[in-house]
Design a protein around this motif. Sequence first.
Motif, PDB file in Angstrom:
ATOM      1  N   ALA A  82      26.814 -10.371 -39.359  1.00  0.00           N
ATOM      2  CA  ALA A  82      26.714  -9.620 -40.619  1.00  0.00           C
ATOM      3  C   ALA A  82      27.413 -10.362 -41.751  1.00  0.00           C
ATOM      4  CB  ALA A  82      27.319  -8.232 -40.440  1.00  0.00           C
ATOM      5  N   ASN A  83      28.588 -10.913 -41.471  1.00  0.00           N
ATOM      6  CA  ASN A  83      29.334 -11.644 -42.502  1.00  0.00           C
ATOM      7  C   ASN A  83      28.608 -12.919 -42.934  1.00  0.00           C
ATOM      8  OD1 ASN A  83      31.371  -9.738 -42.523  1.00  0.00           O
ATOM      9  ND2 ASN A  83      32.661 -10.843 -41.064  1.00  0.00           N
ATOM     10  N   ASN A  84      27.835 -13.509 -42.007  1.00  0.00           N
ATOM     11  CA  ASN A  84      27.067 -14.710 -42.328  1.00  0.00           C
ATOM     12  C   ASN A  84      25.675 -14.381 -42.868  1.00  0.00           C
ATOM     13  OD1 ASN A  84      29.176 -16.324 -41.412  1.00  0.00           O
ATOM     14  ND2 ASN A  84      28.372 -16.408 -39.312  1.00  0.00           N
ATOM     15  N   THR A  85      25.450 -13.082 -43.147  1.00  0.00           N
ATOM     16  CA  THR A  85      24.169 -12.556 -43.691  1.00  0.00           C
ATOM     17  C   THR A  85      22.977 -12.857 -42.781  1.00  0.00           C
ATOM     18  OG1 THR A  85      23.687 -14.497 -45.057  1.00  0.00           O
ATOM     19  CG2 THR A  85      25.045 -12.744 -46.061  1.00  0.00           C
ATOM     20  N   GLU A  86      23.215 -13.120 -41.510  1.00  0.00           N
ATOM     21  CA  GLU A  86      22.104 -13.350 -40.575  1.00  0.00           C
ATOM     22  C   GLU A  86      21.278 -12.082 -40.391  1.00  0.00           C
ATOM     23  OE1 GLU A  86      22.983 -15.577 -36.891  1.00  0.00           O
ATOM     24  OE2 GLU A  86      24.992 -15.886 -37.706  1.00  0.00           O
ATOM     25  N   ILE A  87      21.961 -10.949 -40.301  1.00  0.00           N
ATOM     26  CA  ILE A  87      21.243  -9.690 -40.073  1.00  0.00           C
ATOM     27  C   ILE A  87      20.391  -9.343 -41.288  1.00  0.00           C
ATOM     28  CG2 ILE A  87      21.523  -7.219 -39.638  1.00  0.00           C
ATOM     29  CD1 ILE A  87      24.063  -7.879 -38.101  1.00  0.00           C
ATOM     30  N   VAL A  88      20.924  -9.558 -42.494  1.00  0.00           N
ATOM     31  CA  VAL A  88      20.153  -9.307 -43.724  1.00  0.00           C
ATOM     32  C   VAL A  88      18.903 -10.162 -43.740  1.00  0.00           C
ATOM     33  CG1 VAL A  88      20.184  -9.507 -46.237  1.00  0.00           C
ATOM     34  CG2 VAL A  88      22.197  -8.619 -45.040  1.00  0.00           C
ATOM     35  N   ALA A  89      19.041 -11.429 -43.336  1.00  0.00           N
ATOM     36  CA  ALA A  89      17.892 -12.337 -43.320  1.00  0.00           C
ATOM     37  C   ALA A  89      16.832 -11.872 -42.331  1.00  0.00           C
ATOM     38  CB  ALA A  89      18.358 -13.747 -42.986  1.00  0.00           C
ATOM     39  N   ILE A  90      17.261 -11.410 -41.175  1.00  0.00           N
ATOM     40  CA  ILE A  90      16.314 -10.953 -40.148  1.00  0.00           C
ATOM     41  C   ILE A  90      15.563  -9.706 -40.623  1.00  0.00           C
ATOM     42  CG2 ILE A  90      16.126 -10.010 -37.807  1.00  0.00           C
ATOM     43  CD1 ILE A  90      18.547 -11.787 -37.063  1.00  0.00           C
ATOM     44  N   ILE A  91      16.312  -8.746 -41.180  1.00  0.00           N
ATOM     45  CA  ILE A  91      15.679  -7.515 -41.658  1.00  0.00           C
ATOM     46  C   ILE A  91      14.761  -7.814 -42.844  1.00  0.00           C
ATOM     47  CG2 ILE A  91      16.104  -5.199 -42.608  1.00  0.00           C
ATOM     48  CD1 ILE A  91      16.977  -5.525 -39.692  1.00  0.00           C
ATOM     49  N   SER A  92      15.175  -8.722 -43.715  1.00  0.00           N
ATOM     50  CA  SER A  92      14.371  -9.069 -44.901  1.00  0.00           C
ATOM     51  C   SER A  92      13.083  -9.769 -44.530  1.00  0.00           C
ATOM     52  CB  SER A  92      15.192  -9.970 -45.834  1.00  0.00           C
ATOM     53  OG  SER A  92      16.359  -9.309 -46.277  1.00  0.00           O
ATOM     54  N   SER A  93      13.048 -10.386 -43.355  1.00  0.00           N
ATOM     55  CA  SER A  93      11.835 -11.093 -42.939  1.00  0.00           C
ATOM     56  C   SER A  93      10.738 -10.139 -42.484  1.00  0.00           C
ATOM     57  CB  SER A  93      12.173 -12.062 -41.803  1.00  0.00           C
ATOM     58  OG  SER A  93      12.532 -11.345 -40.629  1.00  0.00           O
ATOM     59  N   GLY A  94      11.051  -8.845 -42.435  1.00  0.00           N
ATOM     60  CA  GLY A  94      10.043  -7.848 -42.076  1.00  0.00           C
ATOM     61  C   GLY A  94      10.308  -7.134 -40.766  1.00  0.00           C
ATOM     62  N   ALA A  95      11.304  -7.573 -40.034  1.00  0.00           N
ATOM     63  CA  ALA A  95      11.632  -6.912 -38.761  1.00  0.00           C
ATOM     64  C   ALA A  95      12.404  -5.619 -39.038  1.00  0.00           C
ATOM     65  CB  ALA A  95      12.464  -7.837 -37.894  1.00  0.00           C
ATOM     66  N   SER A  96      12.102  -4.582 -38.305  1.00  0.00           N
ATOM     67  CA  SER A  96      12.832  -3.327 -38.454  1.00  0.00           C
ATOM     68  C   SER A  96      14.173  -3.427 -37.731  1.00  0.00           C
ATOM     69  CB  SER A  96      12.018  -2.168 -37.876  1.00  0.00           C
ATOM     70  OG  SER A  96      11.915  -2.287 -36.468  1.00  0.00           O
ATOM     71  N   PHE A  97      15.073  -2.513 -38.050  1.00  0.00           N
ATOM     72  CA  PHE A  97      16.366  -2.506 -37.371  1.00  0.00           C
ATOM     73  C   PHE A  97      16.189  -2.194 -35.890  1.00  0.00           C
ATOM     74  CE2 PHE A  97      20.465  -0.670 -36.086  1.00  0.00           C
ATOM     75  CZ  PHE A  97      21.318  -1.669 -36.531  1.00  0.00           C
ATOM     76  N   HIS A  98      15.188  -1.356 -35.566  1.00  0.00           N
ATOM     77  CA  HIS A  98      14.919  -1.040 -34.154  1.00  0.00           C
ATOM     78  C   HIS A  98      14.487  -2.301 -33.403  1.00  0.00           C
ATOM     79  CE1 HIS A  98      15.342   3.179 -35.079  1.00  0.00           C
ATOM     80  NE2 HIS A  98      14.327   3.152 -35.927  1.00  0.00           N
ATOM     81  N   ARG A  99      13.673  -3.130 -34.075  1.00  0.00           N
ATOM     82  CA  ARG A  99      13.242  -4.389 -33.436  1.00  0.00           C
ATOM     83  C   ARG A  99      14.414  -5.346 -33.285  1.00  0.00           C
ATOM     84  NH1 ARG A  99      12.635  -7.802 -30.823  1.00  0.00           N
ATOM     85  NH2 ARG A  99      10.935  -9.287 -30.480  1.00  0.00           N
ATOM     86  N   PHE A 100      15.281  -5.364 -34.292  1.00  0.00           N
ATOM     87  CA  PHE A 100      16.480  -6.211 -34.219  1.00  0.00           C
ATOM     88  C   PHE A 100      17.379  -5.784 -33.056  1.00  0.00           C
ATOM     89  CE2 PHE A 100      21.025  -6.438 -35.452  1.00  0.00           C
ATOM     90  CZ  PHE A 100      21.172  -7.825 -35.407  1.00  0.00           C
ATOM     91  N   ALA A 101      17.395  -4.480 -32.747  1.00  0.00           N
ATOM     92  CA  ALA A 101      18.284  -3.954 -31.706  1.00  0.00           C
ATOM     93  C   ALA A 101      17.743  -4.173 -30.300  1.00  0.00           C
ATOM     94  CB  ALA A 101      18.514  -2.461 -31.935  1.00  0.00           C
ATOM     95  N   ARG A 102      16.482  -4.622 -30.177  1.00  0.00           N
ATOM     96  CA  ARG A 102      15.880  -4.750 -28.846  1.00  0.00           C
ATOM     97  C   ARG A 102      16.674  -5.666 -27.915  1.00  0.00           C
ATOM     98  NH1 ARG A 102       9.702  -6.585 -28.324  1.00  0.00           N
ATOM     99  NH2 ARG A 102       9.435  -4.620 -29.471  1.00  0.00           N
TER     100      ARG A 102
END
Length: 364
Positions: A82-102
Motif C-alpha cells: 500500500a505504501n508503495n502504491t502497488e495496490i492502487v496500481a492494481i485496482i486502477s488497472s481494472g481489477a476489483s478488490f475482490h479479485r485482488f483478494a483472491r
Amino acid sequence: MKIIDLHIIKKYLGTFAFMLGLLTLIVLIIDVQAKAPRIESNGFSVTEFLIEFYPYWIVNLIITFMSILVFISVIFFTSRMANNTEIVAIISSGASFHRFARPYLITSTFIAGVALLLNHFVLPRANVKKNELEPYTYSAKSREEYIGNVEVAAQLSKTEYIFIKSYNQKERRGSGFMYQKFDKNRKLTYQIIANEFNWDDKKQHFVLNNYLEKTVRTNDTEKLGNGDVMTKAFGHPPEELFPGVLLGQNKTTPELISFIDREKEKGNANLGNYLNELHQRTSMPVSVIILTFLGLSLASQKKRGGLGANLAIGISLAFLFVFSFEALKVVSKNQTIPPLLAMWLPNLVFGPVALYLYFKRANQ
C-alpha cells in the motif's frame, strides 16, 4: 493478473516463512538459556534436549502461533504494498478488490489446510515426545504435578471407582490403593484395599500387594479375603485410567474422540480440558483465514503512520486474540461455557468484524 497473483502469494509465503523462522530462533534461544540450569540439574545435558526435545517443542510452537504470525505477516507485506502504491496500481488497472483478494484466500486456505492436518495428526505425535521431557524444564514444585506423587480419585464406570492415596506418575506405582464396585442402588458389593501396587507393563495388569478383599452378598453378609499378591486388570493402562492434563495433547483426533466417548460412558463429566483440545484443533486453523482477511482489510489502504501504525494495530489485535483463547480455556475448563462455544467464540467475534471491514474496504 496471474502474475500479480503469484507475486502476492510469493510475498505472503515469504513473509510468513521469515516471521516463522525469526520467531522460532528468538524464542528457542531465550527458552534454552532460561531452562538450561533446570535441565542440567535433572541430570540431562542441553545437547540432549536440543536433539530429543526441542524439535518437537518447535512443532508445538509453530502450530500455537501460526494464525498470529499469518496475521502480522499479512499486515506487514500488505502495508508495504500500500505504501508503495502497488495496490492502487492494481485496482486502477481494472481489477476489483475482490479479485485482488483472491491470492490471499488461496494462500490462507492452503496454510489452514496444512494446519488442520498438523493439528489433528502430526502435533499429537510430536507432543508425545515433547511431554516426556518437558516436566524436567519446570521448577521442582511444578514438575511434581506431572511426574511426582499425586492423590487419585478415578471413575472407571458408573459403578466402579479407584482411590489412591499416593501415586507416582512416572514409575506407575503407589500406596493406599482402594477399588470399589456398587450396584445400581449405589450399594457397595465389592472392595479391594492394598497397601502398595504397581503396573506390570509387560503383562498389562496391576500387581496389588498386601491386599484385603471384601465381597458383600445379596443377604448383606460379607466374605473377606486377604493375601500377599493379587493381579487385577481394569481394561486400560494407568494413563487411560488416571488421565492427566497432557493426555489429550498426546492423542490424534480419532483417538481423542474415542477417549472422550469412553469417559462419557463412565459418567465422567470433568472433560473440559480434552474438549477444549479437540475443538481448538479445528478452530485455530480456521482463524488463519479470518485473520488473513482482517489483516488485508486493515493494511490495504495507505494511511498516516504507514507500516508502523498498521503493525501496532495488528500486534494489539493479535494479543487480544491469543488472550481471549487462553481466557476462554480457563472459563470452559469446568464447562462454565461449553468448550465448543469457548473455542469458536474468538472466530465468531473476529469473523464478522473481518467481513465488515473487508466489504467496507472493497466498496471504497
